[in-house]
Design a protein around this motif. Structure first.
Motif, mmCIF file in Angstrom:
data_model
loop_
_atom_site.group_PDB
_atom_site.id
_atom_site.type_symbol
_atom_site.label_atom_id
_atom_site.label_comp_id
_atom_site.label_asym_id
_atom_site.label_seq_id
_atom_site.Cartn_x
_atom_site.Cartn_y
_atom_site.Cartn_z
ATOM 1 N N ALA A 49 -1.395 -2.489 -6.574
ATOM 2 C CA ALA A 49 -0.747 -2.975 -7.792
ATOM 3 C C ALA A 49 -1.560 -4.107 -8.420
ATOM 4 O O ALA A 49 -1.713 -4.171 -9.646
ATOM 5 N N GLU A 50 -2.125 -4.989 -7.591
ATOM 6 C CA GLU A 50 -2.975 -6.066 -8.107
ATOM 7 C C GLU A 50 -4.220 -5.503 -8.782
ATOM 8 O O GLU A 50 -4.621 -5.961 -9.851
ATOM 9 N N TYR A 51 -4.839 -4.508 -8.154
ATOM 10 C CA TYR A 51 -6.026 -3.870 -8.744
ATOM 11 C C TYR A 51 -5.683 -3.213 -10.082
ATOM 12 O O TYR A 51 -6.452 -3.307 -11.044
ATOM 13 N N ARG A 52 -4.549 -2.549 -10.147
ATOM 14 C CA ARG A 52 -4.138 -1.901 -11.403
ATOM 15 C C ARG A 52 -3.923 -2.927 -12.504
ATOM 16 O O ARG A 52 -4.320 -2.719 -13.643
ATOM 17 N N GLU A 54 2.983 -1.405 2.963
ATOM 18 C CA GLU A 54 3.473 -2.331 1.936
ATOM 19 C C GLU A 54 2.348 -3.219 1.416
ATOM 20 O O GLU A 54 2.221 -3.456 0.220
ATOM 21 N N GLU A 55 1.494 -3.695 2.315
ATOM 22 C CA GLU A 55 0.359 -4.523 1.913
ATOM 23 C C GLU A 55 -0.617 -3.725 1.052
ATOM 24 O O GLU A 55 -1.124 -4.224 0.036
ATOM 25 N N LEU A 85 2.889 -0.008 10.881
ATOM 26 C CA LEU A 85 2.429 0.912 9.831
ATOM 27 C C LEU A 85 3.173 0.683 8.520
ATOM 28 O O LEU A 85 2.567 0.723 7.446
ATOM 29 N N GLU A 86 4.481 0.425 8.596
ATOM 30 C CA GLU A 86 5.238 0.122 7.375
ATOM 31 C C GLU A 86 4.709 -1.136 6.702
ATOM 32 O O GLU A 86 4.571 -1.188 5.477
#
Length: 112
Positions: free
Chosen positions: A97-100, A90-91, A85-86
């Motif tokens: 962040a890439e989309y932003r 993270e993924e 789950l961690e």
């Protein structure tokens, strides 16, 4: 394969460079622990031509996190689920962040 190509592979986090014994030694654990987290499907080591397990640096980091949780008293199955789950979280954060960044670079210019 040239010497340069061999050295480049050692920088690759996904290259299965570590034997079972070496991986256990680096993690300060036993081969049995590595087999157990493999059975719990936390990591799936690649196999050499002779059938021996080989681990990547990425897999060793995952295994180290699981060992940390087990050392704190978490059952191995639960530790494996937590680590999975961690890793998924993270993924998802990386993708967001890439989309932003993409949305910010394709939006209207600030001067318009």
């Amino acid at each position: 394969m040239t010497a340069d190509e061999s050295l480049h592979r050692l920088d690759d986090d996904d290259y299965p460079a570590y034997t079972m014994g070496r991986a256990a030694e680096l993690l300060g654990t036993t081969p049995g622990f590595l087999r157990a987290i493999g059975e719990a499907r936390l990591i799936t080591p690649l196999r050499s031509e002779g059938g021996h397990r080989r681990f990547s640096r990425y897999q060793l980091r995952i295994a180290a996190r699981a060992r940390e949780l087990v050392d704190q008293g978490t059952p191995i199955e639960a530790a494996c689920r937590i680590v999975i789950l961690e890793d998924q979280l993270e993924e998802a954060r990386r993708i967001n962040a890439e989309y932003r960044r993409a949305a910010g670079s394709s939006g209207p210019s600030a001067g318009a």
